[in-house]
Design a protein around this motif. Sequence first.
Motif, short mmCIF file in Angstrom:
data_model
loop_
_atom_site.label_atom_id
_atom_site.label_comp_id
_atom_site.label_asym_id
_atom_site.label_seq_id
_atom_site.Cartn_x
_atom_site.Cartn_y
_atom_site.Cartn_z
N CYS B 89 31.46 -42.08 74.40
CA CYS B 89 31.77 -41.44 73.12
C CYS B 89 32.38 -40.07 73.34
O CYS B 89 33.08 -39.56 72.47
CB CYS B 89 30.53 -41.34 72.25
N GLY B 90 32.07 -39.43 74.46
CA GLY B 90 32.70 -38.15 74.76
C GLY B 90 32.03 -36.95 74.13
O GLY B 90 32.57 -35.85 74.16
N LEU B 91 30.84 -37.12 73.56
CA LEU B 91 30.15 -35.97 72.96
C LEU B 91 29.75 -34.96 74.04
O LEU B 91 29.78 -33.76 73.82
CB LEU B 91 28.91 -36.42 72.19
N CYS B 92 29.38 -35.46 75.23
CA CYS B 92 28.96 -34.57 76.32
C CYS B 92 30.11 -33.66 76.73
O CYS B 92 29.92 -32.48 77.01
CB CYS B 92 28.46 -35.38 77.51
N VAL B 93 31.31 -34.24 76.74
CA VAL B 93 32.48 -33.46 77.14
C VAL B 93 32.77 -32.36 76.12
O VAL B 93 33.08 -31.23 76.48
CB VAL B 93 33.69 -34.40 77.29
N ASP B 94 32.63 -32.71 74.84
CA ASP B 94 32.89 -31.72 73.79
C ASP B 94 31.88 -30.60 73.83
O ASP B 94 32.17 -29.46 73.49
CB ASP B 94 32.82 -32.38 72.40
N GLU B 95 30.65 -30.97 74.19
CA GLU B 95 29.55 -30.02 74.07
C GLU B 95 29.52 -29.04 75.24
O GLU B 95 28.97 -27.95 75.13
CB GLU B 95 28.23 -30.81 74.01
N CYS B 96 30.11 -29.40 76.39
CA CYS B 96 30.01 -28.58 77.61
C CYS B 96 30.55 -27.17 77.36
O CYS B 96 31.71 -27.00 77.02
CB CYS B 96 30.78 -29.24 78.74
N PRO B 97 29.71 -26.14 77.55
CA PRO B 97 30.17 -24.78 77.22
C PRO B 97 31.19 -24.23 78.22
O PRO B 97 31.95 -23.33 77.87
CB PRO B 97 28.88 -23.96 77.22
N VAL B 98 31.21 -24.74 79.46
CA VAL B 98 32.16 -24.22 80.44
C VAL B 98 33.26 -25.23 80.76
O VAL B 98 34.04 -25.03 81.68
CB VAL B 98 31.45 -23.80 81.75
N SER B 99 33.32 -26.30 79.99
CA SER B 99 34.29 -27.40 80.19
C SER B 99 34.37 -27.84 81.64
O SER B 99 35.45 -27.97 82.20
CB SER B 99 35.70 -27.03 79.71
N CYS B 100 33.22 -28.06 82.25
CA CYS B 100 33.26 -28.55 83.63
C CYS B 100 33.17 -30.07 83.67
O CYS B 100 33.43 -30.68 84.69
CB CYS B 100 32.12 -27.95 84.44
#
Lengths: 562, 180
Positions: B89-100
Amino acid sequence: MSAIQSAFPGAVLESKVESDRRLWITVDPKRLVEITQFLRDKKDFDHYSGAAGIDKINDNLFEVVEILTSHGAHQVVVMMKVKVPRDSPSVRSLTGLYWNANWYEREIWEMYGINFEGHPELYPLLLPDELVGYWPWRKDFKGYPDTTTGERAIEQVGPDGYTEFKIMPHPEMIKAGVVPERPKYPTFREREEAEIKSDSEMIMHMGPQHAIVPGPFLLDLLIEGERVKKAFLDVGYIHKGIEKIMENRTYLQGIVYTDRMCYLASITNNEAYCGAVEKLLGITPPERAQYIRVILAELSRIQSHLLGTGEFLTLLGAATYSPFQYMIIDREDIVYLMESITGARITHTFVRFGGVRNDLPDGFADKARPILKRMRERTEEYMDLLHSDPIYTRRMRGIGVLSPGDARRLGVSGPPLRASDTPYDMRREDPILVYPDLDFKVVTRKAGDAEARVEVRLEEILESIHIIEQCLDQIPDGPIQEKLPKKIKPEPGEAYYRVEDPRGEMGFYVVSDGSEKPYRVKVRGPVYAYMQALPPLLEGAYVADVVAIAGSMDACTSEVDR
Amino acid sequence: MVLKSLKYTLKTALTTTEVTRLYPEVMMELPANERGIHELDATTCIGCGSCARVCPNSCIEMVPYKYGNPLKNRKMQFPQIDYGRCTFCGLCVDECPVSCLKMGKRTEIAGWDRKDIVYGPDRIAVKKFSDKEVAELEAEAKRQAEEKKKAAAAAAKEKAAKAKGKENKAKTKPSEGGEA
């Protein structure tokens, strides 16, 4: 509003005018039927959109919300609320006024235990007969075995040495009276067998696994000779309880579940849910995000209609020119366009509160235009092809005719309703996003038969292409995401938001209690309404036409059993 | 009538370009923002665990991993993803504060065992430090920690001294006030 108050002094307990299209009223449960009749007869509220039950456990109340709208006379949606005490919940049934209130009330009854006085058949609809325990969607329902203890299955070693895990209650527990017993009802099988009146009648099963059904549901036909005398529908084979799951997830995580209700319409489901939460949060997405959402919703409509029509034609035996393969080839292009925006093929999880997940890729318009142009040519070809096919015409023309009056009475929406000469389209009726700025026409047909339904779908593809091309021309630059609070916690309140699904009217009713999770999410799906309308439509038809009629509705069981 | 449909069949056969995909040999062209297997930049991950918290299926778990940056990620915890449950779903990617955390174009995840499709940080990391860099970073982290310790000790001492002073003052003040 004032008309109701003057007609029924003292019956309206609370009222709120949210906008010129939403009216919230709380009425006296004793006078519900009177008021509804007044609204239906005098104020043109001839479309019963649905009903939702809410368990307000803190106030010791149950609420039933009836959603009433009109077929084009005006654009007001009345959300009529009835509050009943939790100890003896009972509401007057509206089935006498609206035929399609039947299933909605049955569902509320089986999930919450709210009794509907005067309902003709209060039997479980979605839940299995074997389920143990009462009213699963009440807030104090613990599950059986009690899921709060963590003990789910009981281990039993059989005489042959195999270990079995059983969720059903122990005989000892039944003896001790720990197990709540459900009241006994005639099962689905018993009910349908009671209808057999003579030896010349028999029941024919279609489903739960059958080539014509888009997912598992049981269609039993009581036939006499070649004619269908009565049809029985049993749904709930894949009931997932998404509405209840969403109560236990945060607002953001809820988006993921809306995708899974129907994978052909995942963008519009996202849109409806996000729109409802946006209303609660009081934000509007920026214009560019709105255009992106419209583009995706229309692409989603195209691919859904292509797959639905193609699949349906295969069932009819249109093998000479294999339309399914044609349509799948074309759908692939559309799905590829969607994938290039969202990154996923069917379950997109793309719409966000106050915006979208990411921007259009570079050069999207240049890539999309030739595909849309080709799509338009192909759709025109299909229309020509289907018109010229004598087998197709014979099997479809005049079959499963739904007159405009009947279509409104049965509560269907979307292409089947528009094929019955009723220009009822949510994009016009309840315009959202940038639809008011776009030029499109609502496709209708006069005939109301199976052929008209397919024609409406094919022509809608052309309209969608027209809309997307306008969007590509008009789309402005700018941000794609509104600023959101760090934690999404809407103020206590409620919102109802509806969009035009590929299949019809899709509405989300979200209640917030000010926490991170929604208090109640109710999905008003279009296919639920079609399915309910299927038995009366099949009555009197030939067995051979059942496929044409049921298939032309383009159903999706997954959404019925959401 | 039949001829007409045959005409369309022929037309489609002649004009439509290749439809069948030669999949195992030739992978289809995936768009730039495809949501496939995750790509972790271990050098910037701060181990906050927001990806694990937002995941609707709780398929992300934070596990220890060596080749990260101990200066930023103090507990050296990195996401491990169970692809048996991931819905992309990609929610983890959106949520990452440092876009790692990103999602890449790799999509093949089949394995023989359920454990094979649980991807630890070593399998999803696309950028990580070498052994030598890790050793240097660790030394640096140690040095900084010690410095901090010293600083903290000094600060505590100072604070204690100040507090003592304040206490003395506080003790003396009311008495003064009382006298006045």
